[in-house]
Design a protein around this motif. Structure first.
Motif, PDB file in Angstrom:
ATOM      1  N   GLN A  74       0.824  -1.206   0.000  1.00  0.00           N
ATOM      2  CA  GLN A  74       0.000   0.000   0.000  1.00  0.00           C
ATOM      3  C   GLN A  74       0.862   1.263   0.000  1.00  0.00           C
ATOM      4  N   VAL A  76       0.950   4.664   1.194  1.00  0.00           N
ATOM      5  CA  VAL A  76       0.283   5.451   2.234  1.00  0.00           C
ATOM      6  C   VAL A  76       1.146   6.658   2.556  1.00  0.00           C
ATOM      7  N   GLY A 126      -6.354   5.058  -2.114  1.00  0.00           N
ATOM      8  CA  GLY A 126      -6.276   4.361  -0.835  1.00  0.00           C
ATOM      9  C   GLY A 126      -7.300   4.912   0.130  1.00  0.00           C
ATOM     10  N   PHE A 128      -8.760   5.164   4.142  1.00  0.00           N
ATOM     11  CA  PHE A 128      -8.648   4.996   5.586  1.00  0.00           C
ATOM     12  C   PHE A 128     -10.070   4.796   6.104  1.00  0.00           C
ATOM     13  N   ASP A 177      -7.838   8.855  -0.271  1.00  0.00           N
ATOM     14  CA  ASP A 177      -6.666   9.599  -0.720  1.00  0.00           C
ATOM     15  C   ASP A 177      -6.308   9.090  -2.111  1.00  0.00           C
ATOM     16  N   GLY A 180      -2.824   8.048  -2.771  1.00  0.00           N
ATOM     17  CA  GLY A 180      -2.450   6.738  -2.263  1.00  0.00           C
ATOM     18  C   GLY A 180      -2.658   5.702  -3.355  1.00  0.00           C
ATOM     19  N   HIS A 182      -1.792   1.238  -4.559  1.00  0.00           N
ATOM     20  CA  HIS A 182      -1.136  -0.026  -4.209  1.00  0.00           C
ATOM     21  C   HIS A 182      -0.356  -0.585  -5.386  1.00  0.00           C
ATOM     22  N   GLU A 280      -7.094   0.494   4.659  1.00  0.00           N
ATOM     23  CA  GLU A 280      -6.596   0.172   5.994  1.00  0.00           C
ATOM     24  C   GLU A 280      -7.531   0.811   6.998  1.00  0.00           C
ATOM     25  N   TYR A 288      -5.318  -4.304   7.046  1.00  0.00           N
ATOM     26  CA  TYR A 288      -5.176  -3.674   5.730  1.00  0.00           C
ATOM     27  C   TYR A 288      -5.390  -4.730   4.657  1.00  0.00           C
ATOM     28  N   HIS A 367       5.483   2.088   8.195  1.00  0.00           N
ATOM     29  CA  HIS A 367       4.975   3.097   7.255  1.00  0.00           C
ATOM     30  C   HIS A 367       6.005   3.340   6.161  1.00  0.00           C
TER      31      HIS A 367
END
Length: 427
Positions: A74, A76, A126, A128, A177, A180, A182, A280, A288, A367
């Protein structure tokens, strides 16, 4: 000399084909010796090569063997501790500089993928996901914070909107986001390694650094050779061992677990994550997940402090997956693995210099995909004499774990238990 293969994982099984790389068998000279062919080392090598340095990379096993080839994949933004926490710790001036860099790593990844045509299943977006009103309030504050530092590709999701992006009824809302996203993390590392070699860099696999001879012209020793360099970059992170004792004292390897399903049919895969975003949640010990390029669900979570390998990874993670997606109760798990990341007490990365010519970056604290790519750029800048951004990281305060190496694992586990209880009780 032992040959260390990739651990069994979905990523290793689906890795792009690459040529074999030799082990170091003799003595070589270079401008910069990079220890570790994960994201930090590869990013550093690429930026240095692009600026005319000669670079030699030493890898103890294979490119991307550690966290870079085993993580959740991911992209992030920001750090494991966000910019507001940094600001309270170091003041507005240093925080301003770190805040401006907090969203740069993802851009670097996309630039690398485009420039070097890296095939790594890059997808944008991505999420959250908030499990409570309190977590949703945190996301609202986070959006305001990130926008203050110029990051505007954000959308708050209410309960109706989050149902449109993830088929899980646990969430009360979330934040999307679009910067973001993957990737297939091992294929990203392999593509970056090929880019390093295309620019004239050399990568030696199965060549662990066993000793650093410090001095004006430092030398890195391996079992069958050595590299004499002007500069050394230490980029081993959780797999560095005790090569540099000063770094081991202020960090702790931790393991996280990941499972991958069998391929899902198109209808089921699209029903779970209709826009193919990664997700996530907002718990301290977070879960996640995302879809792979061949429509499997990758699901990860949990932390093992001290980096022990659990006996049955599927037994730990599958219940978490089924809590989110009970519709997968009959789906087979094809792969289960663990990988280590490096935790610092502050949960902020440790960056610095030992003497005049040994540079390091470590301790992404879970992270790391974006931060490591930024770190490579910042380290390369420092070697070129542009140290302002390097110093912003190097000046962050760091402390040893209470009780030293003997007690760091139980102390960290106790802290995680406390925050995990807060997540469950919603306070």
């Amino acid at each position: 000399m032992a040959n260390t293969p990739y651990p069994e994982s979905y990523y290793a099984a689906s890795a792009n084909a690459v040529p074999p790389r030799p082990a170091l068998q003799d003595d070589v000279e270079t401008d910069v010796c990079v220890i570790g062919a994960g994201y930090t080392g590869l990013s550093s090598a690429l930026f240095l090569l692009e600026n005319g340095f000669r670079v030699t990379v030493l890898e103890a096993a294979k490119v991307g063997f550690g966290a870079s080839g085993r993580n959740g994949g991911q992209i992030v933004n920001s750090y494991s501790r966000d910019i507001d926490v940094i600001e309270r710790s170091v003041g507005p001036k240093q925080a301003q500089l770190l805040g401006q860099m907090a969203f740069e790593g993802g851009r670097i990844i996309r630039e690398r993928v485009a420039k070097y045509d890296i095939q790594c299943d890059l997808k944008d977006g991505g999420v959250f996901a908030a499990l409570s009103a309190k977590q949703m309030g945190h996301l609202e504050s986070q959006k305001r914070l990130w926008e203050r530092f110029g990051h505007t590709q954000l959308e708050l999701l209410d309960q109706r909107r989050i149902r449109e992006v993830v088929a899980c009824d646990q969430y009360v809302g979330g934040m999307l986001d679009m910067s973001g996203g993957h990737i297939h993390p091992l294929n990203l590392a392999l593509g970056e390694a090929a880019a390093v070699e295309s620019l004239g860099g050399t990568i030696y696999e199965q060549s662990p650094a066993v000793r650093i001879e410090r001095g004006a012209n430092p030398v890195v020793h391996t079992p069958k050779g050595k590299v004499r360099a002007k500069f050394i970059i230490v980029a081993g992170n959780a797999y560095l061992g005790n090569l540099v004792p000063e770094l081991a004292a202020k960090s702790m390897p931790c393991g996280t677990q990941v499972i991958t399903t069998e391929p899902l049919d198109d209808e089921l895969a699209k029903s779970l994550l209709p826009q193919d975003y990664c997700v996530e949640d907002c718990n301290y010990l977070l879960d996640y997940y995302r879809l792979t390029g061949d429509k499997r669900l990758i699901f990860g979570g949990g932390v093992v402090y001290g980096a022990r390998d659990p006996a049955n990874i599927e037994a730990i993670i599958r219940p978490k997956m089924l809590k989110a997606f009970p519709q997968l109760k009959d789906v087979k798990i094809d792969y289960a693995w663990t990988g280590n990341f490096l935790l610092t007490l502050s949960r902020l990365p440790q960056v610095g210099r030992l003497g005049d010519n040994i540079y390091y970056s470590q301790g992404c604290s879970g992270h790391g995909v974006t931060y490591t790519h930024l770190a490579g750029k910042v380290l390369a800048e420092a070697l070129r004499g542009q140290a302002e951004r390097f110093d912003a990281f190097a000046d962050l305060p760091h402390y040893p774990f209470p009780g030293g190496q003997l007690l760091r694992t139980p102390f960290a586990a106790l802290g995680a238990w406390y925050y995990g209880l807060r997540d469950k009780l919603g306070f």
